[in-house]
Design an enzyme around this catalytic site. Sequence first.
Site, PDB file in Angstrom:
ATOM      1  CG  ASP A   1     -21.030 -65.175  -7.711  1.00 22.03           C
ATOM      2  OD1 ASP A   1     -22.081 -65.660  -7.269  1.00 22.03           O
ATOM      3  OD2 ASP A   1     -20.187 -65.829  -8.337  1.00 22.03           O
ATOM      4  CE1 TYR A   2     -19.160 -55.153  -6.434  1.00 19.46           C
ATOM      5  CE2 TYR A   2     -21.191 -54.631  -7.586  1.00 19.46           C
ATOM      6  CZ  TYR A   2     -20.097 -54.231  -6.839  1.00 19.46           C
ATOM      7  OH  TYR A   2     -19.957 -52.916  -6.495  1.00 19.46           O
ATOM      8  CG  LEU A   3     -25.484 -57.192  -8.077  1.00 18.72           C
ATOM      9  CD1 LEU A   3     -26.663 -57.321  -9.041  1.00 18.72           C
ATOM     10  CD2 LEU A   3     -25.318 -55.740  -7.639  1.00 18.72           C
TER      11      LEU A   3
ATOM     12  CE  LYS B   1     -20.879 -53.096  -2.498  1.00 19.14           C
ATOM     13  NZ  LYS B   1     -19.666 -52.514  -1.841  1.00 19.14           N
TER      14      LYS B   1
END
Length: 212
Positions: free
Chosen positions: A122-124, A127
Amino acid sequence: MTRNVLVAGAHGQVGQYVTDILADSDHAVAGMIRDDDQADEIESLGADPIVADLTESVEDAVDGRDSIVFTAGSGGGDVYGVDRDGAINLVEAAEEAGVERFLMLSSMGADDPQSGPDALEDYLVAKAAADDFLRESDLAHTIVRPGELTNEPGDGTIRVGDFELGDGDIPREDVAQTLVAALERDDLAGATFELLAGDEPIERALEGIDAA
């Protein structure tokens, strides 16, 4: 060239390094923070504290700036609200305000979020969306994608190239030095690059990057 720089996420670990480096230069620097209680720490670094929330209005924070260094992050919390939408909000405000330069601290693996660990997907994804939005903007941008961040002292040497998550790490201090060095190089406008700890001085390593 003397710049008027806003550091978004100035109280974060990389952000504090960036703010400190810029405050010790000829540039004017303001540190954007979310919590007024952090203002004294930003002042102690030599910067003007600006209280603003990435998820709300940031027009006052960007007013009068010609450059922005985005080092903010959710810390694993609201990745879509901060790492994606907050970054996009700041890019939009920067365009509206006529900001010239925008440096984005991204992450290695953002070009292929599904290839990374499930815990980081989810973070990637967030980003990647922020990076893509910045690329489509009219801002002279540079996107910096480090590997795993450490708190080891920086030594001013890095390596840039095509890497994958797990290939190595890099001290936060060296990431900050790289962001500031890239800010001062107009020839890196449009560039996206990955970096790890290495043995090449930062300025020399940046000379080998093709921004086309």
